[in-house]
Design an enzyme around this catalytic site. Structure first.
Site, PDB file in Angstrom:
ATOM      1  NE  ARG A 149      28.448  57.782  59.307  1.00 33.06           N
ATOM      2  CZ  ARG A 149      27.756  57.324  60.280  1.00 33.06           C
ATOM      3  NH1 ARG A 149      27.191  56.280  60.491  1.00 33.06           N
ATOM      4  NH2 ARG A 149      27.634  58.290  61.310  1.00 33.06           N
ATOM      5  CE1 TYR A 165      43.167  43.429  44.930  1.00 36.85           C
ATOM      6  CE2 TYR A 165      41.288  43.550  46.498  1.00 36.85           C
ATOM      7  CZ  TYR A 165      42.574  43.908  45.788  1.00 36.85           C
ATOM      8  OH  TYR A 165      43.064  45.058  46.295  1.00 36.85           O
ATOM      9  CG  ASP A 181      34.906  40.937  42.869  1.00 37.07           C
ATOM     10  OD1 ASP A 181      34.636  41.583  41.691  1.00 37.07           O
ATOM     11  OD2 ASP A 181      36.005  41.205  43.636  1.00 37.07           O
ATOM     12  CE  LYS A 240      40.332  47.734  40.935  1.00 35.50           C
ATOM     13  NZ  LYS A 240      41.504  48.106  41.500  1.00 35.50           N
TER      14      LYS A 240
HETATM   15  C1  LIG Z   1      38.829  41.770  41.632  1.00 31.08           C
HETATM   16  C2  LIG Z   1      38.821  42.869  42.588  1.00 31.08           C
HETATM   17  N1  LIG Z   1      37.740  42.904  43.397  1.00 31.08           N
HETATM   18  C3  LIG Z   1      37.877  44.060  44.613  1.00 31.08           C
HETATM   19  C4  LIG Z   1      39.082  44.777  44.296  1.00 31.08           C
HETATM   20  C5  LIG Z   1      39.105  45.840  45.691  1.00 31.08           C
HETATM   21  O1  LIG Z   1      38.749  47.028  45.047  1.00 31.08           O
HETATM   22  P1  LIG Z   1      39.477  48.424  45.524  1.00 31.08           P
HETATM   23  O2  LIG Z   1      40.571  48.565  45.314  1.00 31.08           O
HETATM   24  O3  LIG Z   1      38.361  49.566  44.941  1.00 31.08           O
HETATM   25  O4  LIG Z   1      38.854  48.382  47.051  1.00 31.08           O
HETATM   26  C6  LIG Z   1      40.061  44.722  43.534  1.00 31.08           C
HETATM   27  C7  LIG Z   1      41.166  45.571  43.518  1.00 31.08           C
HETATM   28  O5  LIG Z   1      42.043  45.545  42.737  1.00 31.08           O
HETATM   29  C8  LIG Z   1      39.786  43.768  42.437  1.00 31.08           C
HETATM   30  O6  LIG Z   1      40.799  43.452  41.518  1.00 31.08           O
END
Ligand SMILES: Cc1ncc(COP(=O)(O)O)c(C=O)c1O
Length: 392
Positions: free
Chosen positions: A56, A109, A181, A206
């Site tokens: 962890r 998101y 992000d 992704k």
């Molecule tokens: C731009 C973006 N950031 C963060 C996330 C969150 O990622 P996770 O689903 O791996 O928690 C997503 C999920 O679709 C996303 O599209």
């Protein structure tokens, strides 16, 4: 002589010496590491000496992925987590205290909106939504309690492109930390730290994983900021799994190739759908009609614009839903950034948190379909998506 069970456990726990380095990073499937004394363990738990104590806290497979991501994003350090949301949660909680405000894009998101509502709202932290493509609006929104500006390189799902360099300058003038992000662009197309951002986050689920088979997240930035986020992950338990870190490492090796093909396929599909029967608008940063097309050409590498399209259909929500039922090659599923083309309906999936008014303010109509263009033969994708969008 010890009994069979004792000998079996000891025999099966001997780690081999490997004089020739393996070509791939092994999966260190171990929760814990043997230490020689209590001082060593105490030091390791405080990161006061190199090594690992408990997975962890850290793990060699995680560390290999962290080093790779730090290098590819141009950061001093990185931390990998169980999911993109675990990364976002850790970053936000490492930066905000009760009374602090986060400014975030209206089109962002949906999980970030969910986190703001489920965690920030009940912990005395506040949030405010702005249009990040309007630098004056962001300037007007920054107030005395603003501590964090949240951005996405390319927004989910509207594909708006943020002028990270200009927004960083503005934010830093007000001692506001900027987190970007970079999931939609991936490190192959953009490195927001080089534009001045303080931290970058990814959902490695992704493009970095790239095959719809892992969940993971990452945080990249300075040693001190990453260490602050690691404290949250250690205490909240959002650590990555070594197996998924291994798959993310494997994904990184083909990321550049995949992003080239995602980008060229997406541009061809976007050009074919723009003006096609049944299609009201296509938003793709690679199209000349995109409002931030010139900015995208400057901030995204080699003229590539990634694989994400937002497609508005004539006929609103029913037309969007019909497209999802009609596709035969594209897969109707949430998520993105994979080898297969994925189509989804943000208003009922990733952005279901938003009421119709908020959707409209974010530039996200109820009939918008999000397409994550995959690596299939592009002629097949054009036929599939244009056919599914056709009103007849
Ligand atoms: C731009 C973006 N950031 C963060 C996330 C969150 O990622 P996770 O689903 O791996 O928690 C997503 C999920 O679709 C996303 O599209």
């Amino acid at each position: 002589m010890p009994g069979f069970s004792t000998r079996a456990i000891q025999a099966a726990s001997r780690v081999p010496d490997v004089p020739q380095p393996p070509v791939n990073v092994p999966i260190y499937a171990t929760s814990t590491f043997e230490v020689s004394d209590a001082v060593e363990l105490g030091d390791l738990l405080e990161f006061a000496r190199p090594g690992h104590s408990y997975s962890r806290y850290s793990n060699p497979t995680h560390a290999a992925l962290e080093a790779a991501l730090a290098e590819l994003e141009g950061g001093e350090a990185a931390l990998v987590t169980a999911s993109g949301m675990a990364a976002i949660h850790a970053v936000v909680l490492s930066l905000l205290r009760s009374g602090d405000e986060m400014i975030m894009p209206r089109a962002v998101y949906g999980g970030v909106i969910g986190l703001a509502r489920a965690v920030l709202d009940r912990s005395g932290m506040t949030h405010r939504a702005v249009d990040p493509t309007d630098v004056d609006a962001v300037a007007a929104a920054i107030g005395p309690s603003t501590r964090l500006l949240w951005l996405e390189t390319i927004s989910n799902p509207t594909t708006a492109v943020a002028d990270v360099a200009a927004l960083v300058q503005l934010a830093h003038d007000h001692d506001v930390v900027v987190v970007v992000d970079n999931t939609f662009a991936s490190p192959a197309l953009a490195n927001p730290l080089s534009l001045g951002a303080d931290l970058v986050v990814h959902s490695t689920t992704k493009y970095i994983g790239g095959h719809s088979d892992i969940m993971g997240g990452a945080i990249i930035g300075s040693v001190a900021r990453v260490a602050d986020a690691r404290r949250i992950v250690i205490n909240a338990g959002g650590n990555a799994s070594p197996f998924e870190a291994f798959l993310a490492l494997r994904g990184l090796k083909t990321l550049a190739l995949r992003m080239e093909r995602h980008s060229s396929n997406a541009l061809t599909v976007a050009q074919a759908l723009e003006g096609a029967p049944g299609v009201a608008a296509v938003r793709y940063p690679g199209l000349a009609s995109h409002p931030q097309h010139e900015l995208a050409r400057r901030v995204l590498r080699d003229g590539m614009a990634g694989g994400m399209l937002a497609v508005e259909l004539d006929g609103g929500r029913p037309a969007g839903e019909r497209l999802l039922e009609r596709v035969r090659i594209a897969v109707h599923a949430t998520s993105l950034g994979s080898v297969e083309t994925l189509v989804s309906h943000p208003a009922s999936s990733s952005h279901r948190q938003l009421a119709d008014d908020d959707l409209a303010a974010a530039g996200l109509s109820p009939g918008m379909v999000r397409v994550s263009i995959g690596l299939e033969d592009v002629e097949d994708l054009v036929t599939d998506l244009a056919g599914a969008a056709h009103p007849g």
